[in-house]
Design a protein around this motif. Structure first.
Motif, PDB file in Angstrom:
ATOM      1  N   GLY A 193       0.804  -1.219   0.000  1.00 22.69           N
ATOM      2  CA  GLY A 193       0.000   0.000   0.000  1.00 22.69           C
ATOM      3  C   GLY A 193       0.836   1.267   0.000  1.00 22.69           C
ATOM      4  N   SER A 194       0.272   2.313  -0.532  1.00 20.20           N
ATOM      5  CA  SER A 194       0.987   3.581  -0.676  1.00 20.20           C
ATOM      6  C   SER A 194       1.372   4.208   0.647  1.00 20.20           C
ATOM      7  CB  SER A 194       0.138   4.566  -1.492  1.00 20.20           C
ATOM      8  OG  SER A 194      -0.024   4.069  -2.799  1.00 20.20           O
ATOM      9  N   GLU A 195       0.618   3.941   1.700  1.00 21.91           N
ATOM     10  CA  GLU A 195       0.951   4.485   3.021  1.00 21.91           C
ATOM     11  C   GLU A 195       2.347   4.031   3.447  1.00 21.91           C
ATOM     12  OE1 GLU A 195      -0.719   6.586   5.089  1.00 21.91           O
ATOM     13  OE2 GLU A 195      -2.364   6.841   3.672  1.00 21.91           O
ATOM     14  N   ALA A 196       2.745   2.823   3.057  1.00 23.12           N
ATOM     15  CA  ALA A 196       4.074   2.317   3.409  1.00 23.12           C
ATOM     16  C   ALA A 196       5.176   3.089   2.687  1.00 23.12           C
ATOM     17  CB  ALA A 196       4.175   0.828   3.077  1.00 23.12           C
ATOM     18  N   CYS A 197       4.842   3.712   1.578  1.00 24.21           N
ATOM     19  CA  CYS A 197       5.823   4.485   0.809  1.00 24.21           C
ATOM     20  C   CYS A 197       6.026   5.873   1.413  1.00 24.21           C
ATOM     21  CB  CYS A 197       5.350   4.643  -0.637  1.00 24.21           C
ATOM     22  SG  CYS A 197       4.971   3.083  -1.462  1.00 24.21           S
ATOM     23  N   ALA A 198       5.024   6.355   2.102  1.00 23.97           N
ATOM     24  CA  ALA A 198       5.003   7.745   2.579  1.00 23.97           C
ATOM     25  C   ALA A 198       6.147   8.094   3.508  1.00 23.97           C
ATOM     26  CB  ALA A 198       3.668   8.034   3.258  1.00 23.97           C
ATOM     27  N   SER A 199       6.577   7.173   4.354  1.00 25.23           N
ATOM     28  CA  SER A 199       7.605   7.521   5.336  1.00 25.23           C
ATOM     29  C   SER A 199       8.935   7.894   4.689  1.00 25.23           C
ATOM     30  CB  SER A 199       7.794   6.385   6.346  1.00 25.23           C
ATOM     31  OG  SER A 199       8.219   5.223   5.684  1.00 25.23           O
ATOM     32  N   CYS A 200       9.262   7.309   3.541  1.00 25.43           N
ATOM     33  CA  CYS A 200      10.521   7.637   2.853  1.00 25.43           C
ATOM     34  C   CYS A 200      10.318   8.563   1.651  1.00 25.43           C
ATOM     35  CB  CYS A 200      11.202   6.370   2.371  1.00 25.43           C
ATOM     36  SG  CYS A 200      11.707   5.274   3.710  1.00 25.43           S
ATOM     37  N   HIS A 201       9.133   8.552   1.099  1.00 25.09           N
ATOM     38  CA  HIS A 201       8.853   9.324  -0.121  1.00 25.09           C
ATOM     39  C   HIS A 201       7.719  10.311   0.150  1.00 25.09           C
ATOM     40  CE1 HIS A 201      11.390   6.442  -2.283  1.00 25.09           C
ATOM     41  NE2 HIS A 201      10.730   5.483  -1.648  1.00 25.09           N
ATOM     42  N   ASP A 202       7.896  11.118   1.157  1.00 30.53           N
ATOM     43  CA  ASP A 202       6.845  12.015   1.630  1.00 30.53           C
ATOM     44  C   ASP A 202       6.360  12.990   0.563  1.00 30.53           C
ATOM     45  OD1 ASP A 202       5.176  13.136   3.786  1.00 30.53           O
ATOM     46  OD2 ASP A 202       6.469  14.905   3.520  1.00 30.53           O
ATOM     47  N   THR A 203       7.270  13.619  -0.152  1.00 28.53           N
ATOM     48  CA  THR A 203       6.884  14.605  -1.168  1.00 28.53           C
ATOM     49  C   THR A 203       6.059  13.947  -2.265  1.00 28.53           C
ATOM     50  OG1 THR A 203       8.846  15.912  -0.708  1.00 28.53           O
ATOM     51  CG2 THR A 203       7.735  16.312  -2.816  1.00 28.53           C
ATOM     52  N   GLN A 204       6.543  12.812  -2.769  1.00 24.30           N
ATOM     53  CA  GLN A 204       5.818  12.110  -3.832  1.00 24.30           C
ATOM     54  C   GLN A 204       4.463  11.617  -3.343  1.00 24.30           C
ATOM     55  OE1 GLN A 204       8.959  11.555  -2.920  1.00 24.30           O
ATOM     56  NE2 GLN A 204      10.254  11.688  -4.736  1.00 24.30           N
ATOM     57  N   PHE A 205       4.426  11.094  -2.125  1.00 25.11           N
ATOM     58  CA  PHE A 205       3.162  10.603  -1.574  1.00 25.11           C
ATOM     59  C   PHE A 205       2.166  11.747  -1.414  1.00 25.11           C
ATOM     60  CE2 PHE A 205       0.332   9.700   1.998  1.00 25.11           C
ATOM     61  CZ  PHE A 205      -0.288   8.561   1.524  1.00 25.11           C
ATOM     62  N   HIS A 206       2.617  12.873  -0.906  1.00 29.34           N
ATOM     63  CA  HIS A 206       1.728  14.026  -0.717  1.00 29.34           C
ATOM     64  C   HIS A 206       1.205  14.519  -2.066  1.00 29.34           C
ATOM     65  CE1 HIS A 206       0.020  17.698   0.883  1.00 29.34           C
ATOM     66  NE2 HIS A 206       0.701  18.372  -0.029  1.00 29.34           N
ATOM     67  N   THR A 207       2.085  14.625  -3.052  1.00 31.56           N
ATOM     68  CA  THR A 207       1.674  15.082  -4.387  1.00 31.56           C
ATOM     69  C   THR A 207       0.691  14.100  -5.006  1.00 31.56           C
ATOM     70  OG1 THR A 207       3.805  16.166  -4.660  1.00 31.56           O
ATOM     71  CG2 THR A 207       2.525  15.793  -6.658  1.00 31.56           C
ATOM     72  N   TYR A 208       0.992  12.806  -4.908  1.00 35.70           N
ATOM     73  CA  TYR A 208       0.096  11.769  -5.422  1.00 35.70           C
ATOM     74  C   TYR A 208      -1.278  11.873  -4.749  1.00 35.70           C
ATOM     75  CZ  TYR A 208      -2.105   7.171  -4.852  1.00 35.70           C
ATOM     76  OH  TYR A 208      -3.016   6.157  -4.749  1.00 35.70           O
ATOM     77  N   SER A 209      -1.288  11.970  -3.433  1.00 39.77           N
ATOM     78  CA  SER A 209      -2.543  12.004  -2.672  1.00 39.77           C
ATOM     79  C   SER A 209      -3.394  13.210  -3.023  1.00 39.77           C
ATOM     80  CB  SER A 209      -2.258  12.020  -1.171  1.00 39.77           C
ATOM     81  OG  SER A 209      -1.578  10.859  -0.796  1.00 39.77           O
ATOM     82  N   LYS A 210      -2.750  14.319  -3.265  1.00 41.88           N
ATOM     83  CA  LYS A 210      -3.481  15.563  -3.511  1.00 41.88           C
ATOM     84  C   LYS A 210      -3.878  15.765  -4.970  1.00 41.88           C
ATOM     85  CE  LYS A 210      -3.289  20.465  -2.413  1.00 41.88           C
ATOM     86  NZ  LYS A 210      -2.525  21.533  -1.755  1.00 41.88           N
ATOM     87  N   TYR A 211      -2.995  15.387  -5.913  1.00 44.05           N
ATOM     88  CA  TYR A 211      -3.224  15.750  -7.305  1.00 44.05           C
ATOM     89  C   TYR A 211      -3.523  14.602  -8.266  1.00 44.05           C
ATOM     90  CZ  TYR A 211      -1.189  20.112  -5.703  1.00 44.05           C
ATOM     91  OH  TYR A 211      -0.920  21.257  -5.007  1.00 44.05           O
ATOM     92  N   SER A 212      -3.163  13.394  -7.933  1.00 49.32           N
ATOM     93  CA  SER A 212      -3.319  12.298  -8.877  1.00 49.32           C
ATOM     94  C   SER A 212      -4.737  11.721  -8.840  1.00 49.32           C
ATOM     95  CB  SER A 212      -2.316  11.189  -8.554  1.00 49.32           C
ATOM     96  OG  SER A 212      -2.495  10.108  -9.437  1.00 49.32           O
ATOM     97  N   LYS A 213      -5.302  11.537 -10.020  1.00 53.42           N
ATOM     98  CA  LYS A 213      -6.623  10.905 -10.110  1.00 53.42           C
ATOM     99  C   LYS A 213      -6.568   9.460  -9.603  1.00 53.42           C
ATOM    100  CE  LYS A 213      -8.311  13.668 -13.956  1.00 53.42           C
ATOM    101  NZ  LYS A 213      -8.806  13.656 -15.335  1.00 53.42           N
ATOM    102  N   LYS A 214      -5.404   8.834  -9.738  1.00 53.69           N
ATOM    103  CA  LYS A 214      -5.252   7.454  -9.281  1.00 53.69           C
ATOM    104  C   LYS A 214      -5.506   7.317  -7.783  1.00 53.69           C
ATOM    105  CE  LYS A 214      -1.861   5.869 -12.615  1.00 53.69           C
ATOM    106  NZ  LYS A 214      -1.154   6.861 -13.361  1.00 53.69           N
ATOM    107  N   ALA A 215      -5.205   8.369  -7.039  1.00 50.77           N
ATOM    108  CA  ALA A 215      -5.356   8.332  -5.576  1.00 50.77           C
ATOM    109  C   ALA A 215      -6.808   8.170  -5.150  1.00 50.77           C
ATOM    110  CB  ALA A 215      -4.769   9.592  -4.961  1.00 50.77           C
ATOM    111  N   HIS A 216      -7.721   8.371  -6.083  1.00 49.80           N
ATOM    112  CA  HIS A 216      -9.153   8.281  -5.784  1.00 49.80           C
ATOM    113  C   HIS A 216      -9.866   7.372  -6.789  1.00 49.80           C
ATOM    114  CE1 HIS A 216      -8.094  11.680  -3.286  1.00 49.80           C
ATOM    115  NE2 HIS A 216      -7.602  12.258  -4.355  1.00 49.80           N
ATOM    116  N   SER A 217      -9.111   6.492  -7.424  1.00 46.81           N
ATOM    117  CA  SER A 217      -9.659   5.701  -8.527  1.00 46.81           C
ATOM    118  C   SER A 217     -10.753   4.722  -8.118  1.00 46.81           C
ATOM    119  CB  SER A 217      -8.535   4.954  -9.241  1.00 46.81           C
ATOM    120  OG  SER A 217      -7.884   4.081  -8.344  1.00 46.81           O
ATOM    121  N   SER A 218     -10.802   4.326  -6.853  1.00 46.25           N
ATOM    122  CA  SER A 218     -11.834   3.371  -6.443  1.00 46.25           C
ATOM    123  C   SER A 218     -13.224   4.016  -6.395  1.00 46.25           C
ATOM    124  CB  SER A 218     -11.496   2.761  -5.089  1.00 46.25           C
ATOM    125  OG  SER A 218     -11.579   3.732  -4.069  1.00 46.25           O
TER     126      SER A 218
END
Length: 165
Positions: A42-67
């Motif tokens: 899961g993406s939450e596991a990526c957040a601790s090392c890739h905070d900037t990418q995770f934040h950008t993905y969560s806020k701007y990527s359509k994939k973050a809400h694809s379900s």
């Protein structure tokens, strides 16, 4: 007392292993055991090392809400059609550690980091060994979901960075 230097000790051990192998009638050393197959974390596991990418993905990527689109359409779809949607709109559907259902695996309900970069368990458990995850992506990676057929059917285009990077 004799002092054996570490490199000499290693060379001696390598010779001994080779001698035993050849003595046993083997011509090749044993193959290295394959690393265990990585699973989805899961993406939450990526957040601790890739905070900037995770934040950008969560806020701007359509994939973050694809379900959400699956949940909106679910009542109008057959089980087979739903399974087809899960393949692109969730993370790891049908694969080890991947999405099973919205209740059993809610952290994999959206198309997360691992849809593009591959299962992340080995990468995360190693402390971030870059060789255990796909870092550099190509258009071919996108075409798993963004195939010509789907682009035509849903009028969407692959976005190499998709709001995450």
């Amino acid at each position: 007392m004799r002092v054996v230097r570490f490199p000499a000790l290693l060379a001696g051990l390598a010779f001994l292993v080779s001698f035993v192998w050849v003595s046993a009638g083997r011509t090749q050393p044993p193959e290295k055991a394959a690393p265990p197959e990585a699973s989805y974390v899961g993406s939450e596991a990526c957040a601790s090392c890739h905070d900037t990418q995770f934040h950008t993905y969560s806020k701007y990527s359509k994939k973050a809400h694809s379900s959400k689109s699956i949940q909106i359409m679910a009542s109008d779809l057959t089980e087979e059609e739903l399974r087809g949607c899960y393949g692109c709109h969730t993370t790891g559907y049908g694969k080890p550690g991947g999405f099973v259902s919205f209740t059993a695996t809610p952290g994999l309900a959206n198309a997360g980091c691992e849809v593009c970069h591959g299962p992340g368990s080995a990468h995360a458990e190693s402390g971030g060994d870059a060789s255990l995850i796909k870092g550099k992506l190509t258009m071919a990676d996108c075409e798993t979901c963004h195939s010509a057929e789907r682009v035509a059917a849903f009028n969407f285009k692959p976005m190499l960075y998709a709001g995450a990077h």
